[in-house]
Design an enzyme around this catalytic site. Structure first.
Site, PDB file in Angstrom:
ATOM      1  NE  ARG A 154       9.884  25.715  22.943  1.00 56.38           N
ATOM      2  CZ  ARG A 154       8.970  25.583  23.897  1.00 56.38           C
ATOM      3  NH1 ARG A 154       8.959  26.435  24.928  1.00 56.38           N
ATOM      4  NH2 ARG A 154       8.075  24.627  23.841  1.00 56.38           N
ATOM      5  CG  HIS A 206       4.439  23.164  20.100  1.00 61.31           C
ATOM      6  ND1 HIS A 206       5.554  22.358  20.222  1.00 61.31           N
ATOM      7  CD2 HIS A 206       4.149  23.569  21.371  1.00 61.31           C
ATOM      8  CE1 HIS A 206       5.918  22.308  21.503  1.00 61.31           C
ATOM      9  NE2 HIS A 206       5.088  23.027  22.209  1.00 61.31           N
ATOM     10  CD  GLN A 260       1.475  20.911  23.708  1.00 63.13           C
ATOM     11  OE1 GLN A 260       2.490  21.283  24.268  1.00 63.13           O
ATOM     12  NE2 GLN A 260       0.505  20.286  24.367  1.00 63.13           N
ATOM     13  CG  ASP A 277      -1.312  28.503  23.122  1.00 65.34           C
ATOM     14  OD1 ASP A 277      -0.834  28.626  24.273  1.00 65.34           O
ATOM     15  OD2 ASP A 277      -0.588  28.525  22.095  1.00 65.34           O
ATOM     16  CB  CYS A 330      -0.188  23.672  24.618  1.00 63.73           C
ATOM     17  SG  CYS A 330      -0.162  25.455  24.427  1.00 63.73           S
ATOM     18  NE  ARG A 373       5.020  18.137  24.378  1.00 61.29           N
ATOM     19  CZ  ARG A 373       5.578  19.339  24.444  1.00 61.29           C
ATOM     20  NH1 ARG A 373       4.983  20.316  25.062  1.00 61.29           N
ATOM     21  NH2 ARG A 373       6.736  19.591  23.828  1.00 61.29           N
TER      22      ARG A 373
HETATM   23  N1   CP Z   1       3.585  23.329  26.017  1.00 72.02           N
HETATM   24  C1   CP Z   1       4.897  23.613  25.983  1.00 72.02           C
HETATM   25  O1   CP Z   1       5.592  23.397  24.990  1.00 72.02           O
HETATM   26  O2   CP Z   1       5.375  24.110  27.162  1.00 72.02           O
HETATM   27  P1   CP Z   1       6.813  24.719  27.439  1.00 72.02           P
HETATM   28  O3   CP Z   1       6.867  26.068  26.779  1.00 72.02           O
HETATM   29  O4   CP Z   1       6.901  24.806  28.928  1.00 72.02           O
HETATM   30  O5   CP Z   1       7.855  23.802  26.856  1.00 72.02           O
HETATM   31  N1  NVA Z   2       1.759  29.630  21.523  1.00 69.70           N
HETATM   32  C1  NVA Z   2       2.669  29.538  22.633  1.00 69.70           C
HETATM   33  C2  NVA Z   2       2.932  28.105  22.967  1.00 69.70           C
HETATM   34  C3  NVA Z   2       3.884  27.860  24.096  1.00 69.70           C
HETATM   35  C4  NVA Z   2       4.136  26.406  24.350  1.00 69.70           C
HETATM   36  C5  NVA Z   2       3.957  30.286  22.295  1.00 69.70           C
HETATM   37  O1  NVA Z   2       4.409  30.172  21.160  1.00 69.70           O
HETATM   38  O2  NVA Z   2       4.481  30.979  23.162  1.00 69.70           O
END
Ligand code: CP
Ligand code: NVA
Length: 302
Positions: A100, A127, A130, A222, A261, A289
């Protein structure tokens, strides 16, 4: 094989859905096969995570393998070791790397120098894991994805991009409604439009949420401020007013299920009433997930 974009799932997504359904059914019976016994997944997190971290780690445990949480703060990466050298080193120890990161290019760079599969666990651009589990959730509910209508309301962000590409590949009719200036990236929209010509999906980019959700099977939202955009918070809060998923908006799509999400910023992009209401399937999404990522991990490392 790397999974950096949803497009990287193109040839395996149907197999992943089948395998995830089987793994989920087995898990429900308390049956866990050690399909990844002795395998290790390295997980690098530059940003916070609840679902991605826990679901990937539990996935590896349930498959008889091991997951390693790595924070760049504690790695030599944080002291200037290059991404390329990190990729080369980790590839000598582990069987796959999940990352990430803030910058999508950093994940591309990691994959370029890794000799093991690299999985995108969220970047500024996409993502994919997701979206894969979200399409699995929609498929569970509707029995098919063909001709299903997904309406995304809010920021044309990373999650939106993966849903857009996934819809185009899978034949899902995708409409999004964002404020002007917050549309998904034109390059991604173009890619989606050309893929949709093959799958028959309809892709629409609008600015009016009520128009977007009309007749939708699923309404997705989101956060308005993604991780890394904290300094734009004030301006975004102003721009996104009017893009909240609330019971007023749901009146335009009385049959729709509501997706997010997570994490949700309750009272902003979604109201308590809606996220805690009958139409919400956010906890099913979060659970899936685990099952879908298990299927992906087995496909990559099994
Ligand atoms: N939806 C998602 O990826 O959540 P987290 O940021 O908690 O991993
Ligand atoms: N769009 C959000 C998704 C988190 C899972 C972010 O990037 O923070």
């Amino acid at each position: 094989m790397h999974i950096l974009s949803f497009l990287d799932l193109k040839d395996i997504i149907n197999e992943v859905f089948e395998s995830a359904a089987q793994l989920k059914a087995e898990a429900r019976q308390g049956e866990f096969k050690e399909l990844l016994k002795g395998r290790t997944l390295a997980m690098i997190f530059e940003k916070a995570s609840t679902r991605t971290r826990v679901s990937f780690e539990v996935a590896m445990t349930q498959l008889g393998g091991h997951a390693l949480y790595l924070s760049p703060k504690d790695m030599q990466l944080g002291r200037g070791e290059t991404i390329a050298d990190t990729a080369r080193t980790l590839s000598r120890y582990v069987d796959a790397i999940m990352i990430r990161a803030y910058r999508h290019e950093d994940v591309v760079e990691l994959a370029r120098h890794a000799s093991v599969p690299v999985i995108n666990g969220l970047t500024d651009l996409e993502h994919p894991c997701q979206a894969a589990s979200d399409f699995f959730t929609m498929r569970e509910i509707k029995g098919t994805l063909n001709g299903v209508k997904l309406a995304y309301v809010g920021d044309g962000n990373n999650v939106c991009h993966s849903l857009l590409l996934g819809s185009a590949l899978l034949g899902v009719n995708f409409v999004c409604a964002t404020p002007r200036g917050y549309e998904p990236e034109p390059g991604i929209v173009q890619q989606a439009i050309s893929l949709a010509q093959e799958s028959g999906a309809k892709i629409e980019i609008l600015n009016d949420p009520a128009e977007a959700v009309r007749g939708a099977d699923f309404i997705y939202t989101d956060v308005w401020v993604s991780m890394g955009q904290e300094n734009e918070a004030e301006q975004r809060m102003r721009a996104f007013r009017g893009y909240q998923v609330n019971s007023e908006l749901l009146k335009h799509a009385p049959e729709a299920k509501v997706m997010h999400c997570l994490p949700a910023k309750r009272g902003y992009e979604i109201t308590n009433e809606v996220i805690d209401g009958e139409a919400s399937i956010v906890w099913e999404q979060a659970e899936n997930r685990l099952h879908v990522q298990k299927a992906i991990l087995v496909k990559l490392m099994g």
